[in-house]
Design a protein around this motif. Structure first.
Motif, PDB file in Angstrom:
ATOM      1  N   UNK A   1      -5.766   8.258  -1.843  1.00  0.00           N
ATOM      2  CA  UNK A   1      -4.454   7.632  -2.003  1.00  0.00           C
ATOM      3  C   UNK A   1      -4.461   6.580  -3.101  1.00  0.00           C
ATOM      4  N   UNK A   2      -5.520   5.782  -3.152  1.00  0.00           N
ATOM      5  CA  UNK A   2      -5.621   4.748  -4.187  1.00  0.00           C
ATOM      6  C   UNK A   2      -5.593   5.381  -5.574  1.00  0.00           C
ATOM      7  N   UNK A   3      -6.363   6.441  -5.768  1.00  0.00           N
ATOM      8  CA  UNK A   3      -6.416   7.097  -7.076  1.00  0.00           C
ATOM      9  C   UNK A   3      -5.088   7.763  -7.433  1.00  0.00           C
TER      10      UNK A   3
ATOM     11  N   UNK B   1      -2.571   7.159 -10.613  1.00  0.00           N
ATOM     12  CA  UNK B   1      -2.279   8.245 -11.543  1.00  0.00           C
ATOM     13  C   UNK B   1      -1.972   9.511 -10.754  1.00  0.00           C
ATOM     14  N   UNK B   2      -0.701   9.760 -10.515  1.00  0.00           N
ATOM     15  CA  UNK B   2      -0.274  10.910  -9.734  1.00  0.00           C
ATOM     16  C   UNK B   2      -0.422  12.231 -10.460  1.00  0.00           C
ATOM     17  N   UNK B   3      -0.781  12.182 -11.757  1.00  0.00           N
ATOM     18  CA  UNK B   3      -0.942  13.412 -12.526  1.00  0.00           C
ATOM     19  C   UNK B   3      -2.395  13.866 -12.632  1.00  0.00           C
ATOM     20  N   UNK B   4      -3.273  13.219 -11.878  1.00  0.00           N
ATOM     21  CA  UNK B   4      -4.678  13.629 -11.890  1.00  0.00           C
ATOM     22  C   UNK B   4      -4.811  15.085 -11.454  1.00  0.00           C
TER      23      UNK B   4
ATOM     24  N   UNK C   1     -13.401  10.470  -6.385  1.00  0.00           N
ATOM     25  CA  UNK C   1     -13.639  10.087  -4.982  1.00  0.00           C
ATOM     26  C   UNK C   1     -14.927  10.689  -4.429  1.00  0.00           C
ATOM     27  N   UNK C   2     -15.697  11.310  -5.310  1.00  0.00           N
ATOM     28  CA  UNK C   2     -17.001  11.856  -4.951  1.00  0.00           C
ATOM     29  C   UNK C   2     -16.921  12.936  -3.866  1.00  0.00           C
ATOM     30  N   UNK C   3     -16.039  13.909  -4.113  1.00  0.00           N
ATOM     31  CA  UNK C   3     -15.917  15.087  -3.257  1.00  0.00           C
ATOM     32  C   UNK C   3     -15.960  16.327  -4.144  1.00  0.00           C
TER      33      UNK C   3
ATOM     34  N   UNK D   1       3.973  -0.212  -7.092  1.00  0.00           N
ATOM     35  CA  UNK D   1       4.335   0.708  -6.013  1.00  0.00           C
ATOM     36  C   UNK D   1       3.090   1.093  -5.227  1.00  0.00           C
ATOM     37  N   UNK D   2       1.960   0.515  -5.595  1.00  0.00           N
ATOM     38  CA  UNK D   2       0.692   0.826  -4.917  1.00  0.00           C
ATOM     39  C   UNK D   2       0.568   0.051  -3.628  1.00  0.00           C
ATOM     40  N   UNK D   3       0.386   0.763  -2.519  1.00  0.00           N
ATOM     41  CA  UNK D   3       0.104   0.106  -1.249  1.00  0.00           C
ATOM     42  C   UNK D   3      -1.354  -0.347  -1.232  1.00  0.00           C
ATOM     43  N   UNK D   4      -1.635  -1.428  -0.540  1.00  0.00           N
ATOM     44  CA  UNK D   4      -3.035  -1.894  -0.496  1.00  0.00           C
ATOM     45  C   UNK D   4      -3.910  -0.952   0.319  1.00  0.00           C
TER      46      UNK D   4
END
Length: 149
Positions: free
Chosen positions: A9-11, A15-18, A27-29, A146-149
């Protein structure tokens, strides 16, 4: 949601276009489990939608006003008429219900002060049931996210 979901979610908030491959790497997956987690977050409604954040000034809306509105009466018809007017007015970006002395806080964008005057005369002043309107113009921004913590 676990720690990995929160990383995703943080990433995506940054950047929603990742691409899924880039997101998975950040995220190391591996890509398949990453995509599965994103789809689960979407299905659960945690990810509501993907949008572009448009620069207001560059788009021709350099004036932002915060408008406090208090209704004269709180009968269902008055409230529904006001809220319908808000929903149909594209210059109103957000409308929040408040506790305290005002009922609503509107965030309004305009190309100029003259446009705001027309908005007041043609939109707010013609909306039945409004008792008071108090406007503050935004002249700077310390933090906007607009980023939630």
């Amino acid at each position: 949601m676990d720690r990995k979901d929160r990383q995703i979610l943080r990433e995506l908030q940054r950047d929603g276009r990742l691409s899924n491959a880039d997101l998975a790497e950040r995220v190391n997956l591996s890509p398949s489990p990453c995509l599965r987690r994103v789809r689960n977050l979407e299905r659960a409604g945690v990810i509501d939608r993907y949008v572009a954040i448009v620069n207001r000034e560059a788009a021709g809306y350099p004036v932002t006003a915060l408008v406090q509105v208090t209704l004269a009466r709180h009968e269902r018809e008055v409230v529904e008429a006001f809220e319908a007017r808000v929903r149909e007015t594209p210059q109103i970006l957000s409308c929040r219900l408040l506790t305290g002395s005002s009922d609503y806080l509107l965030e309004v964008v305009m190309p100029g002060i003259d446009s705001y005057e027309a908005f007041m005369r043609d939109t707010l002043h013609t909306t039945p049931g409004i008792a008071t309107i108090n406007t503050s113009f935004v002249y700077g921004s310390i933090k906007e996210t607009v980023e939630l913590p």
